[in-house]
Write an enzyme that holds these catalytic residues in place. Structure first.
Site, PDB file in Angstrom:
ATOM      1  N   LYS A 213       0.922  -1.078  -0.163  1.00 45.01           N
ATOM      2  CA  LYS A 213       0.035  -0.205   0.053  1.00 45.01           C
ATOM      3  C   LYS A 213       0.960   0.974   0.067  1.00 45.01           C
ATOM      4  O   LYS A 213       1.837   1.300   0.903  1.00 45.01           O
ATOM      5  CB  LYS A 213      -0.841   0.021   1.143  1.00 45.01           C
ATOM      6  CG  LYS A 213      -1.787   1.235   1.271  1.00 45.01           C
ATOM      7  CD  LYS A 213      -2.955   0.966   2.385  1.00 45.01           C
ATOM      8  CE  LYS A 213      -3.583   2.666   2.707  1.00 45.01           C
ATOM      9  NZ  LYS A 213      -4.622   2.334   3.675  1.00 45.01           N
ATOM     10  N   LYS A 266      -2.108  -1.579  -3.618  1.00 46.63           N
ATOM     11  CA  LYS A 266      -3.049  -0.492  -3.860  1.00 46.63           C
ATOM     12  C   LYS A 266      -1.951   1.056  -3.734  1.00 46.63           C
ATOM     13  O   LYS A 266      -1.200   1.097  -3.193  1.00 46.63           O
ATOM     14  CB  LYS A 266      -3.854  -0.343  -2.425  1.00 46.63           C
ATOM     15  CG  LYS A 266      -4.578   0.834  -2.281  1.00 46.63           C
ATOM     16  CD  LYS A 266      -5.454   0.738  -0.816  1.00 46.63           C
ATOM     17  CE  LYS A 266      -5.994   1.986  -0.791  1.00 46.63           C
ATOM     18  NZ  LYS A 266      -6.691   1.873   0.768  1.00 46.63           N
TER      19      LYS A 266
HETATM   20  C1  PBG Z   1      -7.458   3.415   5.831  1.00 45.19           C
HETATM   21  C2  PBG Z   1      -7.604   3.111   4.051  1.00 45.19           C
HETATM   22  C3  PBG Z   1      -7.518   4.174   3.079  1.00 45.19           C
HETATM   23  C4  PBG Z   1      -8.180   3.645   2.152  1.00 45.19           C
HETATM   24  C5  PBG Z   1      -8.583   2.418   2.219  1.00 45.19           C
HETATM   25  N1  PBG Z   1      -8.232   2.301   3.398  1.00 45.19           N
HETATM   26  C6  PBG Z   1      -7.168   5.732   3.250  1.00 45.19           C
HETATM   27  C7  PBG Z   1      -5.672   5.897   3.680  1.00 45.19           C
HETATM   28  O1  PBG Z   1      -4.701   5.078   3.582  1.00 45.19           O
HETATM   29  O2  PBG Z   1      -5.432   7.139   3.700  1.00 45.19           O
HETATM   30  C8  PBG Z   1      -8.227   4.382   0.544  1.00 45.19           C
HETATM   31  C9  PBG Z   1      -9.208   4.016  -0.313  1.00 45.19           C
HETATM   32  C10 PBG Z   1      -9.538   4.890  -1.706  1.00 45.19           C
HETATM   33  O3  PBG Z   1      -8.894   5.729  -1.651  1.00 45.19           O
HETATM   34  O4  PBG Z   1     -10.418   4.648  -2.245  1.00 45.19           O
HETATM   35  N2  PBG Z   1      -6.094   3.236   5.846  1.00 45.19           N
END
Ligand code: PBG
Length: 345
Positions: A213, A266
């Site tokens: 991520k 992601k």
């Molecule tokens: C929580 C999380 C996030 C997203 C999914 N889980 C936000 C982040 O990491 O700031 C993003 C999902 C999206 O942008 O569609 N940690």
């Protein structure tokens, strides 16, 4: 001579032959639809930052989940919104929390629909960070420290955060979640979660780890929705630097070793190379998250009359599939399911 010896256009000359030679397939079976759950009753409130997305209360989200299932989509991914935040994000594991209640309501109405839950603290902590702050970080919030370059986001305490994440994942499993999906990027959290689930008898609960991520600018609309922007600093001390690729392989490998059943990359679009490499290197299913900013880029462009949204959507989803994703988490899931259905007719 004087004519092309190889005519590539032969295989493009009719819809039927194009169908026959299509190399990549996309099925509704590949899709996961994210849903946002808040407290209350009878709530279905449009989200301004995200076209066609809503905040649902646990009762209304079940009806929405039934519609998702009727489109043939196999799974939803639930995100919770906190009614009150604190320094450790305790609402994340509350037995009567919005997510926990939503899981039960969905399972009552559509037991066959897979319920995946996002496991993180950022929507529940006052800081908006994905973990708990070390006490010393309060000092770092002092602007004098900031000007000397102290990175307060580096002060998220890894191991105590993992314990709270495990507690949160367990509360989701107890409510009936099929798959828990930690999205925090702490080290070792999959291991903490796996052990906690096993210890409590939840050996059938799968873990879909947000393994690679990235600290991406494409989460913008989502943070508005979940009210989860960091109050100070950023997420660069735990989410990955977007310029790195090898590290993503190391993250994925570790998560598999720690007990992840599905790994995730992601966001999807700037990281198609990572999806591709992950798929080639690992045997476990690879999910890709087509995130909020990617979703809204297309919607905004379509709204401005610059492109055909559904055509662009399918091109994007096929490209993620072609890169190697087995599973695509996308706010387009419902629209794509409808599009795939009409194509079959
Ligand atoms: C929580 C999380 C996030 C997203 C999914 N889980 C936000 C982040 O990491 O700031 C993003 C999902 C999206 O942008 O569609 N940690």
């Amino acid at each position: 001579m004087g004519f092309p010896e190889i005519r590539m256009r032969r295989l493009r000359s009719s819809p039927s032959i194009r169908r026959l030679v299509r190399q990549t397939t996309l099925s509704v079976d590949d899709l996961v639809y994210p849903l946002f759950v808040c407290e209350g009753m009878g709530v279905k409130k449009p989200i301004k930052a995200m076209t066609d997305c809503f905040h649902f209360s646990p009762d209304t989200v079940a009806a929405e989940a039934a519609e998702v299932a009727s489109l043939g989509i196999p799974a939803v991914l639930l995100f919770g919104l906190a009614s009150k935040k604190d320094d450790v994000g305790s609402e994340a594991w509350a037995e009567r929390g919005a997510v926990q209640r939503a899981i039960k309501e969905i399972k009552k109405l559509v037991p066959e629909l897979l319920v995946i839950t996002d496991v993180c603290l950022c929507a529940y902590t006052e800081s908006g960070h994905c973990g708990v702050l070390r006490r010393s970080s309060l000092v770092a919030r002092d602007p004098a420290h900031e000007s000397r370059g102290t990175s307060h986001e580096a002060r998220i305490d890894n191991d105590s955060t993992c314990e709270l994440l495990a507690k949160t994942a367990l509360s989701h499993a107890q409510a009936g979640a099929d798959i828990v999906a930690p999205s925090d990027m702490m080290d070792g959290r999959v291991s903490y979660i796996r052990q906690c689930l096993e210890k409590n008898g939840f050996n059938e609960t799968a873990i879909m780890a947000y393994s690679a991520k990235y600290a991406s600018a494409f989460y913008g609309p989502f943070r508005d929705v979940a009210d989860s922007s960091p109050a100070f600093g950023d997420r660069k001390s735990y989410q990955m630097d977007p310029v790195n690729a090898n590290q993503a392989m190391a993250e994925i490998e570790l998560d598999i070793e720690e007990g992840a059943d599905i790994v995730m990359v992601k966001p999807a679009l700037c990281f198609l190379d990572i999806i591709h490499r992950a798929k080639r290197r690992f045997d476990c299913p690879v999910a890709a998250y087509n995130v909020s900013g990617e979703y809204m880029m297309l919607n905004a462009a379509a709204q401005a009359g610059l492109l055909d949204r559904d055509a662009a959507m399918m091109e994007v989803l096929y490209s993620i599939k072609r890169a190697g994703a087995d599973i695509i988490i996308t706010y387009f899931a419902k629209a794509a399911a409808r599009e795939l259905k009409t194509k079959l007719k």
